[in-house]
Design an enzyme around this catalytic site. Structure first.
Site, PDB file in Angstrom:
ATOM      1  N   ARG A   9       0.756  -1.122   0.033  1.00  0.00           N
ATOM      2  CA  ARG A   9      -0.041  -0.085  -0.083  1.00  0.00           C
ATOM      3  C   ARG A   9       0.987   1.243   0.179  1.00  0.00           C
ATOM      4  O   ARG A   9       1.896   1.297   0.539  1.00  0.00           O
ATOM      5  CB  ARG A   9      -0.726   0.016   1.298  1.00  0.00           C
ATOM      6  CG  ARG A   9      -2.111  -1.102   1.443  1.00  0.00           C
ATOM      7  CD  ARG A   9      -3.002  -0.547   0.293  1.00  0.00           C
ATOM      8  NE  ARG A   9      -3.778   0.598   0.463  1.00  0.00           N
ATOM      9  CZ  ARG A   9      -4.950   0.905   1.319  1.00  0.00           C
ATOM     10  NH1 ARG A   9      -5.724  -0.140   1.821  1.00  0.00           N
ATOM     11  NH2 ARG A   9      -5.468   1.794   1.693  1.00  0.00           N
ATOM     12  N   GLU A 383       6.981   1.156  22.216  1.00  0.00           N
ATOM     13  CA  GLU A 383       6.250   2.298  22.264  1.00  0.00           C
ATOM     14  C   GLU A 383       5.995   2.911  23.721  1.00  0.00           C
ATOM     15  O   GLU A 383       6.110   3.776  24.270  1.00  0.00           O
ATOM     16  CB  GLU A 383       5.073   2.668  21.466  1.00  0.00           C
ATOM     17  CG  GLU A 383       5.569   2.825  19.894  1.00  0.00           C
ATOM     18  CD  GLU A 383       4.300   2.627  19.154  1.00  0.00           C
ATOM     19  OE1 GLU A 383       4.608   2.612  17.537  1.00  0.00           O
ATOM     20  OE2 GLU A 383       3.099   2.263  19.353  1.00  0.00           O
ATOM     21  N   ASP A 503      43.863 -26.750  -8.369  1.00  0.00           N
ATOM     22  CA  ASP A 503      43.201 -27.959  -7.802  1.00  0.00           C
ATOM     23  C   ASP A 503      43.556 -29.143  -8.619  1.00  0.00           C
ATOM     24  O   ASP A 503      43.915 -29.136  -9.749  1.00  0.00           O
ATOM     25  CB  ASP A 503      41.730 -27.722  -7.964  1.00  0.00           C
ATOM     26  CG  ASP A 503      40.707 -28.908  -7.526  1.00  0.00           C
ATOM     27  OD1 ASP A 503      40.783 -29.595  -6.534  1.00  0.00           O
ATOM     28  OD2 ASP A 503      39.712 -29.145  -8.552  1.00  0.00           O
ATOM     29  N   TYR A 504      42.957 -30.349  -8.228  1.00  0.00           N
ATOM     30  CA  TYR A 504      43.294 -31.639  -8.848  1.00  0.00           C
ATOM     31  C   TYR A 504      42.151 -32.146  -9.746  1.00  0.00           C
ATOM     32  O   TYR A 504      41.898 -32.131 -10.842  1.00  0.00           O
ATOM     33  CB  TYR A 504      43.808 -32.654  -7.803  1.00  0.00           C
ATOM     34  CG  TYR A 504      44.471 -33.895  -8.877  1.00  0.00           C
ATOM     35  CD1 TYR A 504      45.475 -33.715  -9.339  1.00  0.00           C
ATOM     36  CD2 TYR A 504      43.759 -35.025  -8.593  1.00  0.00           C
ATOM     37  CE1 TYR A 504      45.970 -35.029 -10.019  1.00  0.00           C
ATOM     38  CE2 TYR A 504      44.176 -36.535  -9.096  1.00  0.00           C
ATOM     39  CZ  TYR A 504      45.412 -36.248 -10.054  1.00  0.00           C
ATOM     40  OH  TYR A 504      45.755 -37.503 -10.468  1.00  0.00           O
ATOM     41  N   ASP A 684      37.487 -25.913  -9.887  1.00  0.00           N
ATOM     42  CA  ASP A 684      36.368 -26.450 -10.726  1.00  0.00           C
ATOM     43  C   ASP A 684      35.033 -26.503  -9.573  1.00  0.00           C
ATOM     44  O   ASP A 684      33.982 -26.519 -10.302  1.00  0.00           O
ATOM     45  CB  ASP A 684      36.313 -27.689 -11.305  1.00  0.00           C
ATOM     46  CG  ASP A 684      36.420 -28.925 -10.425  1.00  0.00           C
ATOM     47  OD1 ASP A 684      36.982 -28.926  -9.453  1.00  0.00           O
ATOM     48  OD2 ASP A 684      35.495 -29.877 -10.877  1.00  0.00           O
TER      49      ASP A 684
END
EC number: 2.4.1.15
Length: 731
Positions: A9, A383, A503-504, A684
């Site tokens: 709204r 409040e 990486d392998y 990967d």
């Protein structure tokens, strides 16, 4: 840069005659206080604020004149027909999402037509935003009505997108009650944001857990990896305009109302509550607790009164009409059975009350009885506390309200415990003024610091930061796509000290059905040997493999080795050293869980390593395995919570291992130790993302194969990576 606020709204109410008035309460009041305090956003660098939402008038009755007047106020109306409102708002938003997200699954309905309406209206809102947006703008979308909109806006506009949920986000077990397609679209919709915000850490954790469970995305350090993007997830408890309530007793209109209320209620102690009519508010249990209190503490009859204010909501909806009848009946019965000619136990108002009257009630009330069965935050509690300028008053607060996480000095109760709530009322009415003041002052100090201005400012600054981080990644990706192999070779040749982190499996060799099959071929061994033989060139194979495999096949090469995702390290020509301590106590338990899953997923198997245990599913049916992965991670997370272990999801593998040791931590250690001026990193799967993350900005980071990544460059498969490395080695 502008801010486009989007909510169900607009912050206005349209009278039958077409008069436009500011709305009172809720998001409208919060944003007004926030923006007013920051000079309309200009103090935050915002040139303008535009608000997008429905006017509240069905499109068949919404005139062009009204739309133009709204636009003149910086409000962009989204036209919704009565039919759309019924399906989108009354239907999916309030008959499906509202009960489900609040834990009342028995009230939730699952209608296809409502879902279609919800999707259609979200598309309407998103299109309205896209039509308004300029490159660089910020879009702040609010609440459960619009959870699909962020992804639609993300696809069509170059803007920063933030989303804030004002209600609880449910546990994954409740979200799972939604049909899978709906659930997926909602989560993906939210992940179109740069920043997703919640009131509490509980709601944030529920969201992150659902993303992991149902989408399989990785969550790390407060962010969710979605492609090359990192969607930040933050906690921003909404505050109030503290000074407005703290100074309310000095307002003449409030003082006048206080005098009227005192005259009406006499010298009785006042217990007070106000709620919108809704099953989440726990009004009937609250009334039952008040009756229990009066029956068990009859000395308070005639000396205390409960002012119960219920604000009408969803009138005409049968469930809500029945709820009102039940409240009416219970209040009437209690007043009839326990009341006297000069005293009624419950003063019951079923109506909207104006702000001065509400503030007067805050000020004169001795006790606030705030006991929702579930509530995203509950600003009434805040409040009430802020209004206590005289430092007197007691807050009784449900532990199921988000506000209980901040207001620890309240008397925190479980609203389903009627007896416990009754005793809390007795304790509150008997509490010494010194104790009241100690509690009130502590809570007020917290509320003063965490007010609505801080809420809005923190969110906007976090959104700007998240947007900037995404743009930097996108800029780097665009830049790296244009780089040539010639530049790579040139930078490599000019460097004085080089470091290659490789990486392998899947990077240097293809993935095989079983780990023991992935042995290096002669070409790879020669390639690694020649690269490592270059002056001032350090080559490290950084793998999830165990020490025995890496030593057996690569140990004779002049390369460094990192085994089990960073737990073991061996420098070229050196000895293995463990970077952590192996604790065997958890291994049998985790192995048992994994073996249970392996027995249910044909083709999967468990690998026991020195530091970790892995479940491989490369040979399993993908549909069965992917579902099992999510369940396995969930089971392991629950079973091993607090154990100091981490759960890694790699390519077709899930591994449990000691926390704090990753490929990223190993890479960071090598970078710090060797101080290279040329860095090349390749991997990967998800376990390699940690290396990409710690690599310096100048590094060549290469993702091998498809999938989301932080890497700046990509090759198709291990052959492409080898071809790239061949360009670097000497002839």
């Amino acid at each position: 840069m502008r801010l486009i606020v989007v909510s169900n709204r607009l912050p206005v109410t349209i009278s039958p005659s077409g008069e436009i008035r500011e709305s009172v309460g809720g998001l409208a009041t919060a944003m007004k206080s926030f923006l007013g305090a920051v000079n309309g956003g200009r103090e935050l660098g915002l040139e303008e604020v535009v608000w997008v939402g429905w006017s509240g008038v069905p499109s068949e009755r919404e005139s062009n004149d009204l739309r133009e007047r709204l636009r003149g106020m910086g409000l962009e109306p989204v036209p919704l027909s009565s039919e759309e409102v019924e399906g989108f708002y009354e239907g999916f938003s309030n008959s499906t999402l509202w009960p489900l997200f609040h834990g009342f699954s028995e009230y939730a309905t699952y209608e296809e037509k409502h879902w279609r309406a919800y999707r259609g209206v979200n598309e309407k809102y998103a299109k309205a935003v896209v039509a308004l947006a300029r490159p660089g703008d910020l879009v702040w979308i609010h609440d459960y009505h619009l959870m699909l909109a962020p992804a639609i806006v993300r696809e069509a506009a170059e803007v920063g997108v933030g989303f804030f949920l004002h209600i609880p986000f449910p546990p994954a077990e409740l979200l799972q009650l939604l049909p899978s397609e709906w659930r997926r679209e909602i989560l993906e919709g939210l992940l179109g944001s740069d920043l997703v915000g919640f009131h509490t850490y509980e709601y944030s954790a529920n969201f992150s857990r659902s993303v992991v469970r149902f989408l399989g995305y990785k969550v790390e350090m407060g962010a969710i990896a979605v492609g090359h993007r990192r969607v930040r997830v933050g906690v921003f408890p909404i505050g109030i305009d503290f000074d407005r309530f703290y100074n309310s007793s000095q307002d003449p209109s409030v003082v006048e109302e206080m005098a009227k209320l005192r005259e009406m209620l006499g010298r009785a102690k006042v217990v007070f509550s106000i709620d919108r009519l809704d099953y989440t508010k726990g009004v009937l249990r609250r009334v039952a607790a008040w009756e229990r209190f009066l029956r068990e503490h009859p000395e308070w009859r005639g000396r205390a009164v409960f002012v119960l204010v219920v604000v009408p909501s969803r009138t005409g909806v049968p469930m809500y009409e029945e709820m009102k009848r039940q409240i009416d009946r219970e209040v009437g019965r209690i007043n009839g059975e326990l009341g006297e000619l000069n005293w009624v136990p419950i003063v019951y108002l079923y109506r909207f009350i104006p702000s001065p009257t509400l503030m007067a009630l805050y000020n004169i009330a001795d006790v606030a009885l705030i006991t929702p069965l579930r509530d995203g935050m509950n600003l009434v509690a805040k409040e009430f506390v802020a209004s206590k300028r005289d430092c007197r008053g007691v807050l009784i607060l449900s532990e199921l309200a988000g506000a209980s996480k901040e207001l620890a000095e309240a008397l925190v109760i479980n609203p389903n415990d009627v007896g416990g709530t009754a005793e809390a009322i007795a304790e509150a009415l008997s509490m010494s003024e010194d104790e009241q003041c100690r509690r009130i002052r502590a809570m007020q100090e917290r509320l003063r610091m965490r007010d609505v201005v801080r809420w809005g400012t923190d969110f906007i600054y976090s959104l700007i930061s998240a947007k900037s981080a995404r743009e930097e990644v996108e800029k780097a990706l665009r830049y790296m796509e244009e780089l040539s192999v010639d530049k790579l070779k040139s930078d490599f040749a000019k460097a004085k000290r080089r470091l290659l982190l490789l990486d392998y499996d899947g990077t240097l060799v293809p993935h095989y059905p079983y780990p023991h099959m992935a042995v290096p071929d002669g070409d790879l061994l020669e390639l690694l040997s020649r690269l490592a033989a270059l002056p001032e060139t350090a080559v490290y194979v950084v793998s999830g493999r165990g020490r025995d495999f890496l030593d057996g096949w690569l140990g004779r090469l002049p390369v460094g080795l990192v085994a089990e995702h960073g737990f073991f390290l061996k420098h070229p020509g050196g000895e293995w050293k463990s970077l952590g301590k192996v604790d065997p106590s958890w291994r049998q338990y985790a192995k048992g869980i994994m073996e249970d899953f392996a027995s249910n997923v044909p083709g999967s198997f468990v690998e026991v390593k020195e530091a970790g245990i892995a479940w491989h599913y490369r040979n399993a049916d993908e549909t069965i395995a992917e579902k099992a992965v999510v369940e396995l991670i969930d089971a392991l997370s629950n079973a091993l919570a607090g154990s100091g272990l981490s759960i890694l999801r790699g390519k077709k593998v899930v591994e449990v291992r000691p926390a704090g040791y990753t490929k990223g931590t190993a890479a960071k250690m090598l970078l710090d130790e060797l101080s290279p001026d040329f860095v090349f990193v390749a991997g990967d799967d998800e376990t390699d993302e940690g290396m990409f993350e710690v690599a310096p900005q100048s590094a060549y980071t290469v993702k091998v194969g498809p999938g989301p990544t932080l890497a700046k460059f990509r090759v198709g498969d291990y052959r492409g990576l080898r071809s790239l490395l061949e360009q670097l080695r000497p002839p």
